[in-house]
Design a protein around this motif. Structure first.
Motif, short mmCIF file in Angstrom:
data_model
loop_
_atom_site.label_atom_id
_atom_site.label_comp_id
_atom_site.label_asym_id
_atom_site.label_seq_id
_atom_site.Cartn_x
_atom_site.Cartn_y
_atom_site.Cartn_z
N ARG A 218 0.81 -1.22 0.00
CA ARG A 218 0.00 0.00 0.00
C ARG A 218 0.84 1.27 0.00
NH1 ARG A 218 -5.34 0.22 -0.51
NH2 ARG A 218 -5.79 1.30 1.44
N GLY A 219 2.17 1.12 0.08
CA GLY A 219 3.05 2.29 0.04
C GLY A 219 2.83 3.23 1.20
N ASP A 220 2.61 2.67 2.40
CA ASP A 220 2.31 3.49 3.57
C ASP A 220 3.53 4.15 4.17
OD1 ASP A 220 0.43 4.26 5.83
OD2 ASP A 220 1.89 3.07 6.95
N PHE A 221 4.72 3.56 3.95
CA PHE A 221 5.93 4.05 4.62
C PHE A 221 7.01 4.36 3.59
CE2 PHE A 221 10.10 3.43 6.58
CZ PHE A 221 10.00 4.22 7.70
N LEU A 222 7.74 5.44 3.85
CA LEU A 222 8.95 5.79 3.10
C LEU A 222 9.97 6.28 4.10
CD1 LEU A 222 10.38 6.27 0.34
CD2 LEU A 222 9.42 8.59 0.39
N GLY A 233 7.04 0.88 1.46
CA GLY A 233 6.07 -0.19 1.46
C GLY A 233 5.24 -0.27 2.72
N GLY A 234 4.57 -1.41 2.90
CA GLY A 234 3.73 -1.64 4.05
C GLY A 234 2.36 -1.02 3.90
N ARG A 235 1.59 -1.10 5.01
CA ARG A 235 0.23 -0.59 5.04
C ARG A 235 -0.06 0.03 6.40
NH1 ARG A 235 -3.65 -5.41 3.94
NH2 ARG A 235 -2.37 -5.42 2.05
N PRO A 236 -1.12 0.83 6.52
CA PRO A 236 -1.46 1.39 7.83
C PRO A 236 -1.76 0.28 8.84
CG PRO A 236 -2.69 2.49 6.07
CD PRO A 236 -2.04 1.29 5.47
N SER A 237 -1.49 0.55 10.11
CA SER A 237 -1.68 -0.47 11.13
C SER A 237 -3.14 -0.89 11.24
CB SER A 237 -1.17 0.03 12.49
OG SER A 237 -1.87 1.20 12.89
N TYR A 238 -4.07 0.04 10.99
CA TYR A 238 -5.48 -0.30 11.13
C TYR A 238 -5.97 -1.24 10.02
CZ TYR A 238 -5.98 3.61 7.82
OH TYR A 238 -5.86 4.47 6.75
N ASP A 242 -7.44 -6.86 8.25
CA ASP A 242 -8.73 -6.40 7.75
C ASP A 242 -9.11 -7.23 6.52
OD1 ASP A 242 -10.94 -5.09 6.69
OD2 ASP A 242 -10.17 -3.09 7.12
N ALA A 243 -10.19 -8.00 6.65
CA ALA A 243 -10.59 -8.88 5.55
C ALA A 243 -11.01 -8.11 4.30
CB ALA A 243 -11.74 -9.78 6.01
N ASP A 244 -11.35 -6.83 4.46
CA ASP A 244 -11.77 -6.03 3.31
C ASP A 244 -10.59 -5.45 2.55
OD1 ASP A 244 -14.47 -6.46 3.86
OD2 ASP A 244 -14.57 -4.73 5.21
N VAL A 245 -9.38 -5.61 3.07
CA VAL A 245 -8.18 -5.10 2.38
C VAL A 245 -7.32 -6.30 2.03
CG1 VAL A 245 -6.20 -3.56 2.49
CG2 VAL A 245 -8.29 -2.98 3.74
N PRO A 246 -7.25 -6.70 0.76
CA PRO A 246 -6.52 -7.90 0.39
C PRO A 246 -5.05 -7.82 0.77
CG PRO A 246 -7.88 -7.11 -1.43
CD PRO A 246 -7.88 -6.03 -0.40
N GLY A 264 16.50 -2.68 -4.53
CA GLY A 264 17.38 -3.67 -3.91
C GLY A 264 16.57 -4.85 -3.43
N TRP A 265 16.63 -5.13 -2.15
CA TRP A 265 15.97 -6.31 -1.61
C TRP A 265 14.46 -6.14 -1.56
CZ3 TRP A 265 13.27 -4.83 2.68
CH2 TRP A 265 13.74 -3.71 3.39
N ALA A 266 13.78 -7.28 -1.56
CA ALA A 266 12.34 -7.33 -1.36
C ALA A 266 12.08 -8.27 -0.20
CB ALA A 266 11.63 -7.82 -2.61
N TRP A 267 11.03 -7.97 0.59
CA TRP A 267 10.74 -8.79 1.76
C TRP A 267 9.24 -8.87 2.00
CZ3 TRP A 267 8.22 -8.56 6.41
CH2 TRP A 267 8.54 -9.54 7.35
N GLY A 268 8.80 -10.03 2.49
CA GLY A 268 7.43 -10.18 2.96
C GLY A 268 6.44 -10.49 1.88
N ASP A 269 6.74 -11.45 1.01
CA ASP A 269 5.83 -11.76 -0.08
C ASP A 269 4.47 -12.22 0.47
OD1 ASP A 269 5.54 -12.03 -2.98
OD2 ASP A 269 5.25 -14.16 -2.57
N GLY A 270 3.43 -11.47 0.15
CA GLY A 270 2.07 -11.81 0.57
C GLY A 270 1.75 -11.50 2.02
N LEU A 271 2.66 -10.83 2.74
CA LEU A 271 2.46 -10.55 4.16
C LEU A 271 1.85 -9.16 4.37
CD1 LEU A 271 5.78 -11.93 5.72
CD2 LEU A 271 3.57 -13.08 5.47
N GLU A 272 1.02 -9.06 5.40
CA GLU A 272 0.45 -7.77 5.80
C GLU A 272 1.33 -7.17 6.89
OE1 GLU A 272 -3.75 -7.92 6.69
OE2 GLU A 272 -3.94 -9.77 5.54
N VAL A 273 1.99 -6.07 6.56
CA VAL A 273 3.02 -5.51 7.42
C VAL A 273 2.83 -4.01 7.58
CG1 VAL A 273 5.50 -5.00 7.55
CG2 VAL A 273 4.73 -7.27 6.86
N HIS A 274 3.04 -3.54 8.79
CA HIS A 274 3.08 -2.10 9.07
C HIS A 274 4.45 -1.75 9.63
CE1 HIS A 274 2.06 1.89 10.46
NE2 HIS A 274 2.44 1.58 11.68
#
Length: 437
Positions: A218-222, A233-238, A242-246, A264-274
């Motif tokens: 979701r591009g929540d963090f830079l 990358g990442g998403r908001p903590s809320y 959340d089942a409505d946010v894939p 460079g590196w990539a991390w967390g394939d398919g993971l929901e992370v804040h």
């Protein structure tokens, strides 16, 4: 700053082929067309917010209570009737203050007097600042993200740039990070599941490089990890769990070279992370783990340093404060050492009674919105008191606020620390305190 949205897992780093292209989508703008919806105004045009504190009434009770606390001397106050009428932001050597129904954001000095202001259009905005500059991001519906740089000292606009090819909304990839040396990283939306990542020169607003970057969820963090490594990358903590946010279809986070923008590196394939924050070059995360949470630390190369389940009953309210990860659980506050992932302390919640219905935290309370009052103490605005939390030991100290029956009159909705000033904004008014040396 992460676009003012907060104004910030078990797994193996994966080598994922990500489509990255250099694109020319930063345009340096000059003249009245740049930022035409905003205008600097002089100090005389900025409404005065704080006046001398009254001796009586509800605002007088609040000012008297704060004067008895060990934080300093009350120097100003303003009354209002609920509605969170006043919002105050902390800037280096300045307060930014704005009120409902007023289009001017005022920049106040340590004496609470306006120095300059910005007249805002009826658009969404996000802000950031470094030691000498104020950065404004304008999120218009009909044009790409516009970034303006102003001198904090006098409000002169130094430059303006348009970033990306499509409009950026509040929920899109969006963020800024000020780099050593004065340059600014900017993340904006891009067509498709991607973001436009740019490094803008701090002196004139021109682009050193611009790339389209995928694999950032979701591009929540830079942010800047140090040693020339950035991360997005990442998403908001809320949105965690959340089942409505894939969940992301690819990586959750992407590292990049700040000198060139190359991925460079990539991390967390398919993971929901804040992303909670960065400490000593380590990226600190909370990750959805079924119905629970995990805490994770990565190094600058995207390698996992440690991971641990969050304590039972932990919600997504986690903050990096005073060199400690502070968590809010069902039963109390906990401190996690960010270097090891081990618990450093646990502090049960104090009991609260009359006038609160047993509620300790005001509605909308978030740990990452609470300010540090000094290097080791986090200031918490609770329903009955201002409380200091020693982030090294977990010790809480309490300083009573007035109680108004079963009403929420004196519940603080915002605490702001900026230089020598502390501002406590409650439902019936705000009080400014000049902090003790």
């Amino acid at each position: 700053m992460n676009a003012g949205r907060r104004w910030v897992a078990a797994g193996v780093a994966l080598a994922v082929l990500v489509a990255v292209a250099v694109v020319l989508v930063v345009r340096h703008l000059d003249g009245p067309g740049c930022g035409g919806d905003e205008a600097r105004v002089g100090a005389s045009e900025v409404p005065r917010v704080f006046e001398a504190p009254p001796a009586a009434g509800r605002l007088g009770r609040l000012a008297g209570a704060l004067d008895r606390m060990p934080f300093g001397r009350v120097v100003g106050a303003v009354g209002y009737d609920y509605g969170q009428w006043l919002t105050v932001g902390a800037l280096p050597g300045r307060l930014a203050a704005w009120t409902k129904g007023n289009a001017v954001v005022g920049f106040l000095g340590a004496d609470l007097r306006p120095r300059w202001g910005l007249r805002q259009a009826q658009l969404q905005h996000a802000w950031d600042a470094d030691a000498t500059h104020f950065f404004e991001l304008e999120l218009a519906k009909d044009r790409p993200l516009q970034v303006s740089s102003y001198s904090l000292a006098d409000g002169r606009r130094l430059w303006c740039a348009s970033v990306g090819e499509v409009p950026t909304r509040y929920a899109d990839p969006l963020g800024t990070a000020a780099l050593p040396g004065g340059d600014l990283l900017v993340l904006a939306d891009a067509p498709g599941p991607a973001g436009t990542l740019s490094r803008i020169r701090g002196d004139d607003g021109s682009a050193r490089w611009t790339r389209t970057l995928t694999g950032i969820d979701r591009g929540d963090f830079l942010g800047d990890l140090g040693d020339g490594v950035g991360v997005a990358g990442g998403r908001p903590s809320y949105e965690l769990g959340d089942a409505d946010v894939p969940a992301p279809s690819g990586p959750a986070l992407r590292g990049f070279d700040e000198a060139t923008g190359r991925p460079g590196w990539a991390w967390g394939d398919g993971l929901e992370v804040h992303v909670v924050g960065v400490s000593a070059g380590r990226l600190l995360l909370e990750q959805a783990d079924g119905t629970a949470l995990r805490l994770v630390a990565l190094d600058r190369r995207g390698r996992q340093v440690w991971t641990t389940p969050a304590p039972a009953g932990t919600n997504a309210d986690v903050a990096l404060a005073g060199g400690m990860l502070v968590l809010r659980t069902d039963r109390g506050l906990e401190g996690i050492d960010p270097t090891t992932g081990r618990r450093a302390w646990r502090t049960p919640y104090p009991s609260v009674g009359h006038g609160t219905g047993g509620q300790l935290f005001p509605y909308g309370f978030a740990l990452d919105a609470q300010p540090m009052i000094d290097a080791h103490h986090l200031l918490l605005g609770t329903t009955t008191a201002l409380r200091t939390l020693d982030t090294r030991t977990g010790r809480l100290r309490s300083y009573a606020l007035p109680i108004d029956g079963i009403n929420t009159s004196f519940w603080p909705y915002q605490l702001t620390v900026a230089g020598s000033l502390l501002v406590v904004a409650t439902n019936i008014g705000a009080v400014a305190v000049r902090r003790a040396d």
